[in-house]
Scaffold this motif. Structure first.
Motif, PDB file in Angstrom:
ATOM      1  N   THR A  91      32.309 105.978 -35.727  1.00  0.00           N
ATOM      2  CA  THR A  91      31.610 107.035 -35.300  1.00  0.00           C
ATOM      3  C   THR A  91      30.149 106.743 -34.955  1.00  0.00           C
ATOM      4  O   THR A  91      29.431 105.748 -35.009  1.00  0.00           O
ATOM      5  CB  THR A  91      31.325 108.257 -36.378  1.00  0.00           C
ATOM      6  OG1 THR A  91      30.773 107.385 -37.397  1.00  0.00           O
ATOM      7  CG2 THR A  91      33.028 108.422 -36.737  1.00  0.00           C
ATOM      8  N   HIS A 132      34.044 106.724 -24.997  1.00  0.00           N
ATOM      9  CA  HIS A 132      35.455 107.334 -25.077  1.00  0.00           C
ATOM     10  C   HIS A 132      35.383 108.443 -26.052  1.00  0.00           C
ATOM     11  O   HIS A 132      34.625 108.186 -27.207  1.00  0.00           O
ATOM     12  CB  HIS A 132      36.380 106.678 -25.368  1.00  0.00           C
ATOM     13  CG  HIS A 132      37.753 107.233 -25.770  1.00  0.00           C
ATOM     14  ND1 HIS A 132      38.453 107.892 -24.928  1.00  0.00           N
ATOM     15  CD2 HIS A 132      38.147 107.374 -27.047  1.00  0.00           C
ATOM     16  CE1 HIS A 132      39.495 108.454 -25.231  1.00  0.00           C
ATOM     17  NE2 HIS A 132      39.309 108.335 -26.705  1.00  0.00           N
ATOM     18  N   ARG A 133      35.851 109.639 -25.837  1.00  0.00           N
ATOM     19  CA  ARG A 133      35.602 110.616 -27.141  1.00  0.00           C
ATOM     20  C   ARG A 133      37.216 110.943 -27.719  1.00  0.00           C
ATOM     21  O   ARG A 133      38.060 110.902 -26.713  1.00  0.00           O
ATOM     22  CB  ARG A 133      34.934 111.829 -26.636  1.00  0.00           C
ATOM     23  CG  ARG A 133      33.424 111.600 -26.325  1.00  0.00           C
ATOM     24  CD  ARG A 133      32.929 112.901 -25.795  1.00  0.00           C
ATOM     25  NE  ARG A 133      31.286 112.841 -25.312  1.00  0.00           N
ATOM     26  CZ  ARG A 133      30.514 113.193 -25.819  1.00  0.00           C
ATOM     27  NH1 ARG A 133      30.785 113.898 -27.075  1.00  0.00           N
ATOM     28  NH2 ARG A 133      29.331 113.108 -25.572  1.00  0.00           N
ATOM     29  N   ARG A 134      37.190 111.331 -28.813  1.00  0.00           N
ATOM     30  CA  ARG A 134      38.316 111.847 -29.380  1.00  0.00           C
ATOM     31  C   ARG A 134      38.770 113.316 -28.881  1.00  0.00           C
ATOM     32  O   ARG A 134      37.925 113.846 -28.298  1.00  0.00           O
ATOM     33  CB  ARG A 134      38.348 112.016 -30.798  1.00  0.00           C
ATOM     34  CG  ARG A 134      38.083 110.455 -31.637  1.00  0.00           C
ATOM     35  CD  ARG A 134      37.835 110.646 -32.953  1.00  0.00           C
ATOM     36  NE  ARG A 134      37.324 109.145 -33.628  1.00  0.00           N
ATOM     37  CZ  ARG A 134      36.881 109.027 -34.764  1.00  0.00           C
ATOM     38  NH1 ARG A 134      36.622 110.143 -35.512  1.00  0.00           N
ATOM     39  NH2 ARG A 134      36.487 108.026 -35.281  1.00  0.00           N
ATOM     40  N   ILE A 139      34.196 114.171 -30.639  1.00  0.00           N
ATOM     41  CA  ILE A 139      33.727 112.955 -31.122  1.00  0.00           C
ATOM     42  C   ILE A 139      33.626 111.923 -30.710  1.00  0.00           C
ATOM     43  O   ILE A 139      34.759 111.169 -30.213  1.00  0.00           O
ATOM     44  CB  ILE A 139      33.890 112.919 -32.731  1.00  0.00           C
ATOM     45  CG1 ILE A 139      33.957 114.243 -33.581  1.00  0.00           C
ATOM     46  CG2 ILE A 139      33.313 111.770 -33.544  1.00  0.00           C
ATOM     47  CD1 ILE A 139      32.729 114.583 -33.787  1.00  0.00           C
ATOM     48  N   ARG A 140      32.441 111.086 -30.494  1.00  0.00           N
ATOM     49  CA  ARG A 140      32.470 109.553 -29.821  1.00  0.00           C
ATOM     50  C   ARG A 140      33.272 108.917 -30.584  1.00  0.00           C
ATOM     51  O   ARG A 140      33.110 108.703 -31.901  1.00  0.00           O
ATOM     52  CB  ARG A 140      30.919 109.246 -29.497  1.00  0.00           C
ATOM     53  CG  ARG A 140      30.317 109.814 -28.473  1.00  0.00           C
ATOM     54  CD  ARG A 140      28.718 109.716 -28.453  1.00  0.00           C
ATOM     55  NE  ARG A 140      27.938 110.245 -27.418  1.00  0.00           N
ATOM     56  CZ  ARG A 140      27.480 111.528 -27.643  1.00  0.00           C
ATOM     57  NH1 ARG A 140      28.023 112.098 -28.860  1.00  0.00           N
ATOM     58  NH2 ARG A 140      27.040 111.911 -26.609  1.00  0.00           N
ATOM     59  N   ASP A 141      34.141 107.863 -30.144  1.00  0.00           N
ATOM     60  CA  ASP A 141      34.784 106.920 -30.727  1.00  0.00           C
ATOM     61  C   ASP A 141      34.294 105.393 -30.189  1.00  0.00           C
ATOM     62  O   ASP A 141      34.774 105.050 -29.092  1.00  0.00           O
ATOM     63  CB  ASP A 141      36.214 107.138 -30.654  1.00  0.00           C
ATOM     64  CG  ASP A 141      37.121 106.119 -31.480  1.00  0.00           C
ATOM     65  OD1 ASP A 141      36.751 105.440 -32.441  1.00  0.00           O
ATOM     66  OD2 ASP A 141      38.414 106.107 -31.033  1.00  0.00           O
ATOM     67  N   THR A 191      34.091 101.550 -29.665  1.00  0.00           N
ATOM     68  CA  THR A 191      35.032 100.335 -29.571  1.00  0.00           C
ATOM     69  C   THR A 191      34.060  99.280 -29.838  1.00  0.00           C
ATOM     70  O   THR A 191      32.761  99.336 -29.649  1.00  0.00           O
ATOM     71  CB  THR A 191      35.771 100.214 -28.409  1.00  0.00           C
ATOM     72  OG1 THR A 191      34.755  99.997 -27.260  1.00  0.00           O
ATOM     73  CG2 THR A 191      36.852 101.416 -28.009  1.00  0.00           C
TER      74      THR A 191
END
Length: 124
Positions: free
Chosen positions: A2, A30-32, A36-38, A40
């Motif tokens: 997160t 990338h967002r879920r 929410i930002r996810d 990597t």
């Protein structure tokens, strides 16, 4: 990860990370499904890179240019390398200037130590 975890890991505020993403200093995260930002590992590498380069004094504009070229692919590899070489030269120059300033400060401090030691001897 997160944004909170990334913020804590790299010592950068979540607002700064959001800002970096918004202006293109780091690629879009990338967002879920819930928005929410996810982050990597690659995203984290970009955050780390941005923090390092900003700490070294590279401008936001230069880094945005670099990220833009990176996103265009391998055709920009030479231009990216040239940009980094130019920034390295500028950084080396700033480091040299800072070394000279450090030497001057050391000299001044030594002079004050001599003065204060002499003053203390007179006071005895």
């Amino acid at each position: 990860m997160t944004i909170t975890e990334v913020s804590e890991k790299y010592g950068i505020s979540a607002d700064t990370i959001r800002y970096y993403e918004r202006i293109g200093l780091i690629p879009p995260i990338h967002r879920r499904d819930n928005g929410i930002r996810d982050f990597t590992e690659e995203d984290c590498n970009w955050v780390s890179f941005a923090k390092c380069m900003r700490s070294a004094g590279l401008s936001i504009e230069t880094l945005i240019e670099y990220v833009g070229m990176f996103r265009q692919g391998d055709a920009t590899a030479g231009a990216r390398k040239d940009l980094l070489i130019e920034q390295r030269v500028q950084l080396a120059h700033r480091i040299q200037e800072m070394q000279e300033t450090l030497q001057r400060l050391d000299y001044k401090i030594e002079r004050y130590e001599e003065i204060t030691c002499g003053f203390e001897k007179k006071m005895r």
